[in-house]
Write an enzyme that holds these catalytic residues in place. Sequence first.
Site, PDB file in Angstrom:
ATOM      1  CD  GLU A 156     127.081   9.545 -82.828  1.00 28.21           C
ATOM      2  OE1 GLU A 156     127.651   8.879 -83.716  1.00 28.21           O
ATOM      3  OE2 GLU A 156     125.997  10.148 -83.040  1.00 28.21           O
ATOM      4  CD  GLU A 158     126.383  14.268 -84.281  1.00 24.46           C
ATOM      5  OE1 GLU A 158     125.728  13.385 -84.901  1.00 24.46           O
ATOM      6  OE2 GLU A 158     127.614  14.203 -84.097  1.00 24.46           O
TER       7      GLU A 158
END
Length: 434
Positions: free
Chosen positions: A260, A364
Amino acid sequence: MDNSPGNSGTGRDTDVDLLADSSFSGGFALYDTEAGEYTQYQIMVARSGLYRIHYQARGTGAWTLSSEGKVLAENSAGGSSDWQTLSSAPVYLTDGLQTLRLSFTAAGAELDYLELSYDEPLTHDPHSAVDNMGIGINLGNTLDAYPNEGDWAPAAQQVYFKAFKEAGFAHVRIPATWDDHTAETPPYAVDEARMDRTEQIVDWALAQGYFVMLNAHHEIWLKEDYQSPATRERFDAIWQQISERFANKSARLVLEILNEPVGMSMEQVNDLNPRILGIIREHNPDRLVVISSNDYTPVSGLAGIDLPADEQLIGNFHSYDPWAFAGQCTRRWGSDADKEELRAIYQTASNWASTQGLPVMVNEFGAAHYDYNQPENVCNPDDRLAYLREHVNLATEFGVAASVWDDAGSFGIYNRAEDTWGPAKDILVAPNAR
């Protein structure tokens, strides 16, 4: 003792008797053994992974072969008077110097030879790997906590990885943050104790036989100051050390460049990815590497990735969509429109994978029990289970490997303190959802 692939070793006899006979495989055999006798072998294991131990034995005695107290193979009393060629179940050996101890526990055993053979592939095709990775689980908030392991969750224990295997998960993602364990001046050395601990945890996971993913996770210092040459050099140095330290691990270890990259532009990420991939390839020419886009790596970001010319890549996105449900618990979920929106995400990922010729995974996904920032906001438990089930079904349908987020907190799946599972586990690994 044969020690493939590319392993080498030496033996040392202590008390045991050797019988010379050209009919034996090496010209000698251990014989006339007594309880309490032992012999040791030192071997340099070139590559960690699962091995089988093959041996030829006879007699009524008993023995065990162990390494660092862990039994690798054993032959019980009451064996045949004729030579028998036998093999152990797969056992995990880490790379590096190992001492194997052959201990006789009952008199009368005879042993012609011991051999080690590597019992897993040396490389993995990314498409077949993604197929085999199926549904996995994150060890969240452990090595990605800063400044220290366990600050946001229990410290890692070997039993967790056994529990993941017994539950039916096919891979484990180990998020790791390196900032607080890395010097701020050249050569930017990673703390040796941290590297040792990370390797121990990775070995615990690899020993279970599933795929394992290791990454650079909460590197906020990098994401907020990427334009600085010193910042980029420090991150490069971290990956140089990771790639060297883990170069000899099983091919089931997958490396993920950066989690991320919030605050980084797509242009910056497209600068970072090939550079770090090049560093990894210096010592890991065939290892699978996960590559992602910027921001929170939504599925829409896949289209912005400038893919390096590399055949061992796996694309990645994250999905907690819609966040108002999955993270903030301020709405319900489960309508036909909700399911269609989630399907569209997986369809987009599948289309990208087909166009690029690469497999894709969502490393995720998940739904909270409650909003961590506003704990009074509680997700409807039935909606939460339905949401997880839909993710699993779509991931299976579209051939996307998926790693559920478990942080031992608001996104908990496995109760690490009590070694128990909530109802989500059976949905995530249910045969009818695969």
